[in-house]
Design a protein around this motif. Structure first.
Motif, PDB file in Angstrom:
ATOM      1  N   VAL A 212      75.088  46.432  35.200  1.00  0.00           N
ATOM      2  CA  VAL A 212      75.451  47.800  35.591  1.00  0.00           C
ATOM      3  C   VAL A 212      74.237  48.713  35.437  1.00  0.00           C
ATOM      4  CG1 VAL A 212      76.852  49.809  34.992  1.00  0.00           C
ATOM      5  CG2 VAL A 212      77.907  47.543  35.097  1.00  0.00           C
ATOM      6  N   LEU A 213      73.497  48.573  34.332  1.00  0.00           N
ATOM      7  CA  LEU A 213      72.292  49.390  34.138  1.00  0.00           C
ATOM      8  C   LEU A 213      71.224  49.043  35.177  1.00  0.00           C
ATOM      9  CD1 LEU A 213      71.800  49.576  30.265  1.00  0.00           C
ATOM     10  CD2 LEU A 213      73.019  51.137  31.790  1.00  0.00           C
ATOM     11  N   THR A 214      71.134  47.774  35.533  1.00  0.00           N
ATOM     12  CA  THR A 214      70.180  47.370  36.567  1.00  0.00           C
ATOM     13  C   THR A 214      70.493  48.059  37.889  1.00  0.00           C
ATOM     14  OG1 THR A 214      69.831  45.210  35.536  1.00  0.00           O
ATOM     15  CG2 THR A 214      69.286  45.395  37.870  1.00  0.00           C
ATOM     16  N   VAL A 215      71.774  48.127  38.221  1.00  0.00           N
ATOM     17  CA  VAL A 215      72.194  48.808  39.452  1.00  0.00           C
ATOM     18  C   VAL A 215      71.850  50.294  39.366  1.00  0.00           C
ATOM     19  CG1 VAL A 215      74.206  49.500  40.803  1.00  0.00           C
ATOM     20  CG2 VAL A 215      74.023  47.151  39.965  1.00  0.00           C
ATOM     21  N   ARG A 216      72.156  50.917  38.231  1.00  0.00           N
ATOM     22  CA  ARG A 216      71.829  52.335  38.056  1.00  0.00           C
ATOM     23  C   ARG A 216      70.333  52.577  38.195  1.00  0.00           C
ATOM     24  NH1 ARG A 216      71.560  54.545  32.109  1.00  0.00           N
ATOM     25  NH2 ARG A 216      69.698  53.245  32.361  1.00  0.00           N
ATOM     26  N   ASP A 217      69.543  51.724  37.551  1.00  0.00           N
ATOM     27  CA  ASP A 217      68.093  51.919  37.578  1.00  0.00           C
ATOM     28  C   ASP A 217      67.505  51.674  38.963  1.00  0.00           C
ATOM     29  OD1 ASP A 217      68.270  52.536  34.909  1.00  0.00           O
ATOM     30  OD2 ASP A 217      67.590  50.571  34.201  1.00  0.00           O
ATOM     31  N   ALA A 218      68.267  50.996  39.830  1.00  0.00           N
ATOM     32  CA  ALA A 218      67.835  50.802  41.215  1.00  0.00           C
ATOM     33  C   ALA A 218      68.163  52.016  42.082  1.00  0.00           C
ATOM     34  CB  ALA A 218      68.488  49.557  41.799  1.00  0.00           C
ATOM     35  N   GLY A 219      68.770  53.043  41.474  1.00  0.00           N
ATOM     36  CA  GLY A 219      69.028  54.292  42.189  1.00  0.00           C
ATOM     37  C   GLY A 219      70.437  54.491  42.684  1.00  0.00           C
ATOM     38  N   VAL A 220      71.367  53.620  42.257  1.00  0.00           N
ATOM     39  CA  VAL A 220      72.758  53.733  42.695  1.00  0.00           C
ATOM     40  C   VAL A 220      73.581  54.392  41.585  1.00  0.00           C
ATOM     41  CG1 VAL A 220      74.803  52.481  43.486  1.00  0.00           C
ATOM     42  CG2 VAL A 220      72.520  51.665  44.106  1.00  0.00           C
ATOM     43  N   THR A 221      74.335  55.410  41.927  1.00  0.00           N
ATOM     44  CA  THR A 221      75.238  56.045  40.975  1.00  0.00           C
ATOM     45  C   THR A 221      76.455  55.139  40.770  1.00  0.00           C
ATOM     46  OG1 THR A 221      74.505  58.233  41.690  1.00  0.00           O
ATOM     47  CG2 THR A 221      76.626  58.115  40.547  1.00  0.00           C
ATOM     48  N   VAL A 222      76.862  54.963  39.516  1.00  0.00           N
ATOM     49  CA  VAL A 222      77.942  54.016  39.186  1.00  0.00           C
ATOM     50  C   VAL A 222      79.119  54.769  38.573  1.00  0.00           C
ATOM     51  CG1 VAL A 222      78.608  51.990  37.852  1.00  0.00           C
ATOM     52  CG2 VAL A 222      76.286  52.155  38.791  1.00  0.00           C
ATOM     53  N   PHE A 223      80.298  54.518  39.120  1.00  0.00           N
ATOM     54  CA  PHE A 223      81.553  55.054  38.577  1.00  0.00           C
ATOM     55  C   PHE A 223      82.412  53.853  38.215  1.00  0.00           C
ATOM     56  CE2 PHE A 223      85.973  56.205  38.834  1.00  0.00           C
ATOM     57  CZ  PHE A 223      86.063  57.511  38.384  1.00  0.00           C
ATOM     58  N   MET A 224      82.772  53.728  36.944  1.00  0.00           N
ATOM     59  CA  MET A 224      83.609  52.589  36.578  1.00  0.00           C
ATOM     60  C   MET A 224      84.732  53.004  35.640  1.00  0.00           C
ATOM     61  SD  MET A 224      81.340  50.239  33.963  1.00  0.00           S
ATOM     62  CE  MET A 224      80.599  50.889  32.467  1.00  0.00           C
ATOM     63  N   ILE A 225      85.797  52.227  35.696  1.00  0.00           N
ATOM     64  CA  ILE A 225      86.860  52.375  34.719  1.00  0.00           C
ATOM     65  C   ILE A 225      86.814  51.140  33.821  1.00  0.00           C
ATOM     66  CG2 ILE A 225      88.273  53.753  36.283  1.00  0.00           C
ATOM     67  CD1 ILE A 225      90.098  51.289  36.606  1.00  0.00           C
ATOM     68  N   GLU A 226      87.119  51.328  32.546  1.00  0.00           N
ATOM     69  CA  GLU A 226      87.007  50.226  31.594  1.00  0.00           C
ATOM     70  C   GLU A 226      88.029  50.369  30.478  1.00  0.00           C
ATOM     71  OE1 GLU A 226      86.174  47.477  30.316  1.00  0.00           O
ATOM     72  OE2 GLU A 226      84.947  46.706  31.939  1.00  0.00           O
ATOM     73  N   GLN A 227      88.604  49.231  30.106  1.00  0.00           N
ATOM     74  CA  GLN A 227      89.500  49.176  28.962  1.00  0.00           C
ATOM     75  C   GLN A 227      88.735  48.838  27.689  1.00  0.00           C
ATOM     76  OE1 GLN A 227      92.625  50.026  29.612  1.00  0.00           O
ATOM     77  NE2 GLN A 227      93.322  49.932  27.485  1.00  0.00           N
ATOM     78  N   ASN A 228      87.626  48.111  27.850  1.00  0.00           N
ATOM     79  CA  ASN A 228      86.800  47.703  26.714  1.00  0.00           C
ATOM     80  C   ASN A 228      85.843  48.838  26.361  1.00  0.00           C
ATOM     81  OD1 ASN A 228      85.249  46.400  24.803  1.00  0.00           O
ATOM     82  ND2 ASN A 228      85.045  44.511  25.973  1.00  0.00           N
ATOM     83  N   VAL A 229      86.355  49.832  25.663  1.00  0.00           N
ATOM     84  CA  VAL A 229      85.607  51.062  25.406  1.00  0.00           C
ATOM     85  C   VAL A 229      84.360  50.791  24.576  1.00  0.00           C
ATOM     86  CG1 VAL A 229      85.723  53.366  24.396  1.00  0.00           C
ATOM     87  CG2 VAL A 229      87.723  52.414  25.558  1.00  0.00           C
ATOM     88  N   ALA A 230      84.502  50.049  23.502  1.00  0.00           N
ATOM     89  CA  ALA A 230      83.386  49.824  22.589  1.00  0.00           C
ATOM     90  C   ALA A 230      82.230  49.104  23.281  1.00  0.00           C
ATOM     91  CB  ALA A 230      83.850  49.024  21.378  1.00  0.00           C
ATOM     92  N   ALA A 231      82.532  48.198  24.195  1.00  0.00           N
ATOM     93  CA  ALA A 231      81.483  47.468  24.902  1.00  0.00           C
ATOM     94  C   ALA A 231      80.866  48.288  26.024  1.00  0.00           C
ATOM     95  CB  ALA A 231      82.031  46.155  25.461  1.00  0.00           C
ATOM     96  N   ALA A 232      81.666  49.118  26.689  1.00  0.00           N
ATOM     97  CA  ALA A 232      81.193  49.838  27.876  1.00  0.00           C
ATOM     98  C   ALA A 232      80.360  51.073  27.546  1.00  0.00           C
ATOM     99  CB  ALA A 232      82.383  50.244  28.738  1.00  0.00           C
ATOM    100  N   LEU A 233      80.736  51.818  26.520  1.00  0.00           N
ATOM    101  CA  LEU A 233      80.089  53.110  26.284  1.00  0.00           C
ATOM    102  C   LEU A 233      78.594  53.011  25.981  1.00  0.00           C
ATOM    103  CD1 LEU A 233      82.798  55.216  24.420  1.00  0.00           C
ATOM    104  CD2 LEU A 233      82.182  55.189  26.844  1.00  0.00           C
ATOM    105  N   PRO A 234      78.108  51.979  25.261  1.00  0.00           N
ATOM    106  CA  PRO A 234      76.663  51.899  25.063  1.00  0.00           C
ATOM    107  C   PRO A 234      75.867  51.737  26.354  1.00  0.00           C
ATOM    108  CG  PRO A 234      77.803  50.550  23.435  1.00  0.00           C
ATOM    109  CD  PRO A 234      78.825  50.968  24.454  1.00  0.00           C
ATOM    110  N   PHE A 235      76.533  51.335  27.427  1.00  0.00           N
ATOM    111  CA  PHE A 235      75.870  51.160  28.715  1.00  0.00           C
ATOM    112  C   PHE A 235      76.238  52.274  29.697  1.00  0.00           C
ATOM    113  CE2 PHE A 235      76.130  47.031  26.713  1.00  0.00           C
ATOM    114  CZ  PHE A 235      74.877  46.488  26.939  1.00  0.00           C
ATOM    115  N   SER A 236      76.813  53.350  29.193  1.00  0.00           N
ATOM    116  CA  SER A 236      77.266  54.462  30.035  1.00  0.00           C
ATOM    117  C   SER A 236      76.498  55.729  29.690  1.00  0.00           C
ATOM    118  CB  SER A 236      78.769  54.706  29.833  1.00  0.00           C
ATOM    119  OG  SER A 236      79.512  53.526  30.061  1.00  0.00           O
ATOM    120  N   ASP A 237      76.412  56.634  30.653  1.00  0.00           N
ATOM    121  CA  ASP A 237      75.778  57.932  30.420  1.00  0.00           C
ATOM    122  C   ASP A 237      76.809  59.016  30.121  1.00  0.00           C
ATOM    123  OD1 ASP A 237      72.960  57.179  31.060  1.00  0.00           O
ATOM    124  OD2 ASP A 237      73.833  56.762  33.029  1.00  0.00           O
TER     125      ASP A 237
END
Length: 246
Positions: free
Chosen positions: A188-213
């Protein structure tokens, strides 16, 4: 525009969105704005409306009221396929690749029916494959023979073939082992760093938030909180937010 409403010129913006199934609304006056080049993650308890929100953005559920804008263009009434052509790609949680086709065939098919200026040529294909070396080296394999994490990365790659402005991800870590969860969020970070804005929904909060802005907490179909992702767990009690006590 009403006070406090987001300007609809961000890569993805929503104003006063109501949507649901049958006769009732699950989303109730949802407004949000996703800044360019960020990972924007929606979390919330089961039944909060997360899946309805992303499906409404993708065009799979009709909005009853409100507006959805992609880079300032109103796409509220566009069909799902037209939204892809406009620059909004969607990776569903399940059935997101054709398991009986090879990796290369999946990539080719992903843009077979697109119109407009987003038809993917060889250069776009190579740019996408450079982001996902695990996918690139398995082009001749059947997608059904890939691991769960590799299939998810293939689904990302297929979505990026259309060179989208915004990538929608529906529970990208669902059903994956802890090892692959980390790999998927790194992708997901690789996609973001390639210039694509990412919108995601996630149930695994603890795992997802460190990779979210940015994180948005959705409760009972309404926006409860929007904050920097690294502040959500540090400064807020999710249990209280989910119960509407904070």
């Amino acid at each position: 525009m009403s006070p406090g409403r987001p300007e609809l010129v961000a890569p993805l913006a929503v104003e006063g969105l109501f949507a649901g199934y049958g006769g009732g609304d699950i989303l109730k006056d949802v407004s949000l704005s996703v800044p360019a080049g960020k990972v924007f993650t929606v979390v919330g308890p089961n039944g909060s409306g997360k899946s309805t929100l992303i499906k409404t953005l993708a065009g799979l559920v009709a909005a009853r009221q409100g507006r959805i804008a992609l880079c300032g263009r109103d796409i509220t009434r566009l069909a799902a396929a037209r939204r892809v052509s406009a620059g909004l790609a969607y990776v569903p949680q399940e059935h997101n690749v054709f398991r009986n086709l090879t990796v290369g065939e999946n990539l080719k098919l992903s843009t077979e029916f697109l119109d407009g200026g987003r038809l993917a040529g060889p250069e776009q294909r190579e740019r996408v494959l450079a982001l996902f070396p695990d996918v690139a080296e398995r082009r001749g394999l059947l997608a059904g023979n890939l691991s769960g994490g590799q299939r998810q990365m293939l689904a990302f790659a297929c979505a990026l073939m259309a060179n989208p402005e915004v990538l929608l991800l529906d529970e990208p870590s669902a059903g994956l082992s802890p090892k692959f969860v980390q790999e998927i969020f790194q992708a997901v970070l690789t996609v973001r760093d390639a210039g694509v804005t990412v919108f995601m929904i996630e149930q695994n909060v603890a795992a997802a938030l460190p990779f979210s802005d940015i994180a948005l907490v959705l409760v009972a179909g309404q926006v409860r909180l929007v904050t920097a992702a690294d502040r959500l767990l540090a400064e807020h009690d999710l249990h209280s937010l989910y119960l509407g006590e904070a």
